[in-house]
Design an enzyme around this catalytic site. Structure first.
Site, PDB file in Angstrom:
ATOM      1  N   SER A 180       1.005  -1.231  -0.012  1.00  0.00           N
ATOM      2  CA  SER A 180       0.198  -0.063  -0.180  1.00  0.00           C
ATOM      3  C   SER A 180       0.678   1.100  -0.207  1.00  0.00           C
ATOM      4  CB  SER A 180      -0.844  -0.002   1.422  1.00  0.00           C
ATOM      5  OG  SER A 180      -1.225   1.320   1.842  1.00  0.00           O
ATOM      6  N   TYR A 190      -1.194  -1.061  10.703  1.00  0.00           N
ATOM      7  CA  TYR A 190      -1.804  -0.840   9.224  1.00  0.00           C
ATOM      8  C   TYR A 190      -0.081  -0.278   8.253  1.00  0.00           C
ATOM      9  CZ  TYR A 190      -3.708  -0.844   4.336  1.00  0.00           C
ATOM     10  OH  TYR A 190      -3.832  -1.208   2.930  1.00  0.00           O
TER      11      TYR A 190
HETATM   12  N1  LIG Z   1      -8.778  -0.483  -0.927  1.00  0.00           N
HETATM   13  C1  LIG Z   1      -7.657   0.207  -0.643  1.00  0.00           C
HETATM   14  O1  LIG Z   1      -8.081   1.504  -0.858  1.00  0.00           O
HETATM   15  C2  LIG Z   1      -6.263  -0.448  -0.344  1.00  0.00           C
HETATM   16  C3  LIG Z   1      -4.856   0.320  -0.881  1.00  0.00           C
HETATM   17  C4  LIG Z   1      -3.548  -0.702  -0.427  1.00  0.00           C
HETATM   18  C5  LIG Z   1      -4.066  -1.518  -0.889  1.00  0.00           C
HETATM   19  N2  LIG Z   1      -4.793  -2.347  -0.586  1.00  0.00           N
HETATM   20  C6  LIG Z   1      -4.506  -3.804   0.114  1.00  0.00           C
HETATM   21  O2  LIG Z   1      -5.103  -4.706  -0.982  1.00  0.00           O
HETATM   22  C7  LIG Z   1      -5.931  -6.270   0.011  1.00  0.00           C
HETATM   23  C8  LIG Z   1      -6.606  -6.793  -0.947  1.00  0.00           C
HETATM   24  O3  LIG Z   1      -7.310  -4.919  -0.190  1.00  0.00           O
HETATM   25  P1  LIG Z   1      -9.501  -4.839  -0.547  1.00  0.00           P
HETATM   26  O4  LIG Z   1      -9.428  -2.926  -0.702  1.00  0.00           O
HETATM   27  O5  LIG Z   1      -9.584  -5.675  -1.748  1.00  0.00           O
HETATM   28  O6  LIG Z   1      -9.693  -5.744   0.889  1.00  0.00           O
HETATM   29  P2  LIG Z   1     -10.920  -6.227   0.876  1.00  0.00           P
HETATM   30  O7  LIG Z   1     -11.436  -6.461   2.367  1.00  0.00           O
HETATM   31  O8  LIG Z   1     -12.307  -5.912   0.466  1.00  0.00           O
HETATM   32  O9  LIG Z   1     -10.425  -7.892   0.492  1.00  0.00           O
HETATM   33  C9  LIG Z   1      -9.699  -8.499   1.243  1.00  0.00           C
HETATM   34  C10 LIG Z   1      -9.813 -10.009   0.914  1.00  0.00           C
HETATM   35  O10 LIG Z   1      -9.043 -10.530   2.554  1.00  0.00           O
HETATM   36  C11 LIG Z   1      -9.330 -11.434   2.504  1.00  0.00           C
HETATM   37  N3  LIG Z   1      -8.473 -11.507   3.989  1.00  0.00           N
HETATM   38  C12 LIG Z   1      -8.885 -11.099   5.418  1.00  0.00           C
HETATM   39  N4  LIG Z   1      -7.659 -11.747   6.109  1.00  0.00           N
HETATM   40  C13 LIG Z   1      -7.368 -12.419   5.682  1.00  0.00           C
HETATM   41  C14 LIG Z   1      -7.062 -13.564   6.339  1.00  0.00           C
HETATM   42  N5  LIG Z   1      -6.450 -13.618   8.228  1.00  0.00           N
HETATM   43  N6  LIG Z   1      -6.978 -14.884   5.433  1.00  0.00           N
HETATM   44  C15 LIG Z   1      -7.328 -14.845   4.199  1.00  0.00           C
HETATM   45  N7  LIG Z   1      -7.682 -13.991   3.821  1.00  0.00           N
HETATM   46  C16 LIG Z   1      -8.034 -12.945   4.352  1.00  0.00           C
HETATM   47  C17 LIG Z   1     -10.725 -10.797   2.829  1.00  0.00           C
HETATM   48  O11 LIG Z   1     -11.551 -12.055   3.142  1.00  0.00           O
HETATM   49  C18 LIG Z   1     -10.986 -10.625   1.705  1.00  0.00           C
HETATM   50  O12 LIG Z   1     -11.957 -11.374   0.985  1.00  0.00           O
HETATM   51  C19 LIG Z   1      -4.718  -5.730   1.091  1.00  0.00           C
HETATM   52  O13 LIG Z   1      -3.845  -6.892   1.097  1.00  0.00           O
HETATM   53  C20 LIG Z   1      -4.850  -3.966   1.097  1.00  0.00           C
HETATM   54  O14 LIG Z   1      -4.723  -3.529   2.625  1.00  0.00           O
HETATM   55  C21 LIG Z   1      -6.659  -1.931  -0.028  1.00  0.00           C
END
Ligand SMILES: NC(=O)c1ccc[n+]([C@@H]2O[C@H](COP(=O)([O-])OP(=O)(O)OC[C@H]3O[C@@H](n4cnc5c(N)ncnc54)[C@H](O)[C@@H]3O)[C@@H](O)[C@H]2O)c1
Length: 295
Positions: A176, A189
């Site tokens: 991120s 985070y």
């Molecule tokens: N959405 C944003 O703005 C953003 C920005 C930068 C980085 N990210 C990163 O991108 C990745 C995905 O984020 P997203 O926005 O799609 O979020 P999201 O919450 O929609 O999806 C995350 C997925 O990870 C799964 N998950 C969580 N804990 C878990 C575990 N212990 N074991 C297995 N699966 C698990 C959840 O069930 C979910 O389906 C994350 O690592 C997040 O930190 C997101």
């Protein structure tokens, strides 16, 4: 002891009768694939012709104050991938905090496909957020690091043997912009994502002699796309007690391209990092942040 130099790579190409997509004949393992960025990346890999092992916890996690991906959502991602031309798609529920679960996922991929060419370490949580650093509880701190850093390390540990034996592989850690700069009220985070960038660099050095690449992908604020069922941005807004629209506008204003990132923007970079087009890229952090960290 120095590892032996890699010999000719046995990297598969498209099987007969299948279009030569960028990942045709390759196997990709995607964590957190039930929804959001994981779903978008899985679909991009499917369009590129990969065989897929999709995994997600598929249930809620005590300590995370919002619902996580479900088994139905994971099945839906698999359906979308099949529609988009993936080779074969297998789903296995797993919690990346659990060493046995992680081993079972990797074994399932190897049993079915015989190799793992791409690992997308995408599973992550954004809670706790909205707390000052000294208000975070020890349990909240441990949970964040366990999922967002140690989960990725467990996956790397589990695929490392297969990839080094193959003498090829691409590992993409979804970090991120919080892995590059600080954010107020997100100490857990920010710490976890900075550590994930550090893990990326260290693993890249360890695995380079085996022809295995490791890179970090650093998205800015990604829109909660309805089709991908993403919800991280709205959950963060909720934890900060800010209306979602206001929270979105704050990030739109902070990202010089003047818009939120789309899950497909992240998927495009995840596909490039997975493919041979990035064959000399390792230990890198690729930002998809509309210029946010260039300020
Ligand atoms: N959405 C944003 O703005 C953003 C920005 C930068 C980085 N990210 C990163 O991108 C990745 C995905 O984020 P997203 O926005 O799609 O979020 P999201 O919450 O929609 O999806 C995350 C997925 O990870 C799964 N998950 C969580 N804990 C878990 C575990 N212990 N074991 C297995 N699966 C698990 C959840 O069930 C979910 O389906 C994350 O690592 C997040 O930190 C997101």
């Amino acid at each position: 002891m120095t590892a032996p130099a890699p010999t000719a790579h046995d990297v598969p190409t498209a099987p007969a009768g299948r279009p030569p997509g960028r990942l045709a004949g390759r196997t990709a393992l995607v964590t957190g694939a039930a929804r959001g960025i994981g779903r978008a990346c899985a679909v991009a890999y499917a369009r590129a012709g990969a065989d897929l092992l999709l995994t997600d916890i598929g249930r809620d996690l005590p300590g995370v104050p919002y619902p996580l991906g479900t088994a139905d959502q994971l099945a839906h991602t698999a359906l979308l991938c099949r529609e988009q031309g993936a080779g074969s798609v297998v789903t296995v529920p797993a919690d990346v905090r659990d060493t046995e679960d992680v081993r079972a996922v990797v074994d399932a991929a190897l049993d079915r496909f015989g190799r793992i060419d791409v690992l997308l370490n995408n599973a992550g949580i954004a809670a706790p957020s909205g707390k000052t650093v000294h208000d975070i509880t020890p349990d909240e701190w441990d949970l964040m690091l366990d999922v967002d850093v140690s989960g990725a390390w467990r996956m790397i540990r589990a695929v490392g043997g297969a990839m080094t034996r193959q003498r090829s592989g691409s590992i993409v850690n979804v970090a991120s912009t919080a892995g590059l700069v600080g954010y107020r009220h997100f100490a857990g985070y920010v710490t976890a994502k900075h550590a994930l960038v550090g893990l990326t660099k260290a693993a890249a050095l360890d695995l380079a002699p085996f022809g295995v690449r490791v890179n970090a992908l650093c998205p800015g604020s990604v829109r909660d796309d309805e089709a991908a069922e993403g919800r991280m941005l709205s959950e963060i807004a909720r934890s900060l007690d800010v209306p979602v629209e206001e929270h979105e506008q704050t990030f739109v204003a902070a990202q010089p391209m003047n818009r939120l990132i789309e899950p497909d923007d992240v998927a495009g970079a995840a596909l490039w990092l997975a493919s041979d087009e990035s064959r000399q890229v390792t230990g890198s952090t690729v930002t998809v942040d509309g210029g946010f960290t260039s300020r």
